[in-house]
Design an enzyme around this catalytic site. Sequence first.
Site, PDB file in Angstrom:
ATOM      1  N   ARG A   1       6.972 -32.378   6.627  1.00  0.00           N
ATOM      2  CA  ARG A   1       8.450 -32.292   6.593  1.00  0.00           C
ATOM      3  C   ARG A   1       9.043 -32.435   8.003  1.00  0.00           C
ATOM      4  O   ARG A   1       9.973 -31.717   8.382  1.00  0.00           O
ATOM      5  CB  ARG A   1       8.913 -30.969   5.983  1.00  0.00           C
ATOM      6  CG  ARG A   1       8.487 -30.739   4.577  1.00  0.00           C
ATOM      7  CD  ARG A   1       9.131 -31.723   3.597  1.00  0.00           C
ATOM      8  NE  ARG A   1       8.720 -31.394   2.257  1.00  0.00           N
ATOM      9  CZ  ARG A   1       7.580 -31.818   1.714  1.00  0.00           C
ATOM     10  NH1 ARG A   1       6.768 -32.633   2.361  1.00  0.00           N
ATOM     11  NH2 ARG A   1       7.261 -31.449   0.488  1.00  0.00           N
TER      12      ARG A   1
ATOM     13  N   SER B   1      13.691 -27.218  -1.886  1.00  0.00           N
ATOM     14  CA  SER B   1      12.988 -26.153  -1.150  1.00  0.00           C
ATOM     15  C   SER B   1      13.806 -25.779   0.080  1.00  0.00           C
ATOM     16  O   SER B   1      14.092 -26.642   0.910  1.00  0.00           O
ATOM     17  CB  SER B   1      11.627 -26.651  -0.673  1.00  0.00           C
ATOM     18  OG  SER B   1      10.897 -27.117  -1.759  1.00  0.00           O
TER      19      SER B   1
ATOM     20  N   GLU C   1      13.651 -25.549   5.867  1.00  0.00           N
ATOM     21  CA  GLU C   1      13.442 -27.000   5.821  1.00  0.00           C
ATOM     22  C   GLU C   1      14.808 -27.700   5.897  1.00  0.00           C
ATOM     23  O   GLU C   1      14.935 -28.797   6.416  1.00  0.00           O
ATOM     24  CB  GLU C   1      12.746 -27.334   4.486  1.00  0.00           C
ATOM     25  CG  GLU C   1      12.522 -28.807   4.252  1.00  0.00           C
ATOM     26  CD  GLU C   1      12.015 -29.114   2.845  1.00  0.00           C
ATOM     27  OE1 GLU C   1      11.019 -28.515   2.400  1.00  0.00           O
ATOM     28  OE2 GLU C   1      12.648 -29.964   2.191  1.00  0.00           O
TER      29      GLU C   1
END
Length: 343
Positions: free
Chosen positions: A169, A243, A339
Amino acid sequence: MCIFAPMKTNVNLQPYNSFGFNAIAKYFAEINEIQQLEELIISDVFKNEKHLILSGGNNILFQSEFFDGLVIHINTKGIKILKEDENEVVVRAQAGEDWPDFVRFTIEKGWFGLENLAHIPGKVGAAPVQNIGAYGMELKDSFLQCEAIHLETGEKRVFKKEECAFGYRNSIFKNELKGQYVITSLDFLLQKQAELKLEYGNIKAYLSEHGIKNPTLLQLHDAICAIRDAKLPDVKQIGNAGSFFKNPVIEKVQFEALQKAYPNIPHYDGPNSKVKVPAGWLIEQAGWKGWRNEHVGVYDKQALVLVHYGDGTGHDIVELAQRIQASVEAKFGIRISPEVNFV
Ligand SMILES: Cc1cc2nc3c(=O)[nH]c(=O)nc-3n(C[C@H](O)[C@H](O)[C@H](O)COP(=O)(O)OP(=O)(O)OC[C@H]3O[C@@H](n4cnc5c(N)ncnc54)[C@H](O)[C@@H]3O)c2cc1C
């Protein structure tokens, strides 16, 4: 010929962020042609205001109700085959193409490489920023290069895969070069024959439940869409950004100590002999799954997803995220980090 980007003032970004928070942008320019971007970056508004590159807004949290600057909304379209032989194809997509539609397009052509990334909401141009990933596949696996424009100098630059510093990520566009380049197009190398990746999540269980033994590309694509729909809230119904936290990667010794206290702790191999622990499990164990107040909460089917039920603000999510981080750290000694991009 000048084709100026239509510039609007005081635009509510509520339809442009998947949390659905109200945030008024002082200036808002929609880029439908690259030339509009080239003209925009020499304008006075651009020079005098701070800026934000906004694509689909599925990974952005507006913390306040006013964005005091210029939002550059990328909406350029186009898909082109650059090279093709009997084994592989190189395809270019413009940044404003819808990611799920582009993946579907490659599936319908019978090309392998993006199938497990089906149904991830957003635009093509944002995909390298956090090297999107799902079901054992990452963007970097089939990414060749991207073209980008430097916002200060207008210089056009090609970034090869090796130059993008892709990680979990993560990429150079989320770190050293954050906010400096607008990614304008991506080139992918896709295969005409390949093994499907079925080992991740509940793909196999889903296929067997539906009596599918040897799935086609399209069947795998549709299975992943159905699995995701069952697990994640629909942003049109409940605001969220997928997420919210990254899965933390911890040292092996720390993991072994935790495993003594929590023998069932789920884990995966991380980079450099480290261990990756699902953040959703940590949050659930800390008692947050299904927690909610009037405006925001933790999704009851997946603790990794923070949700906006309506009439809340980005600040409500920030506060909730901080409380979750503190309680996970107090219980497990692990600091989880977001994130999602905070603006
Ligand atoms: C329900 C749901 C499920 C999700 N599931 C996943 C998942 O499985 N895997 C995963 O990896 N992500 C997932 N996400 C996160 C999100 O879909 C991805 O991060 C996606 O790439 C965001 O695309 P976007 O167009 O909405 O980007 P935006 O939210 O608009 O932007 C994200 C960041 O990229 C920057 N940016 C955007 N466009 C450009 C550009 N052209 N050039 C340079 N910088 C740019 C922005 O400034 C911002 O910092 C999920 C989100 C939701 C809401």
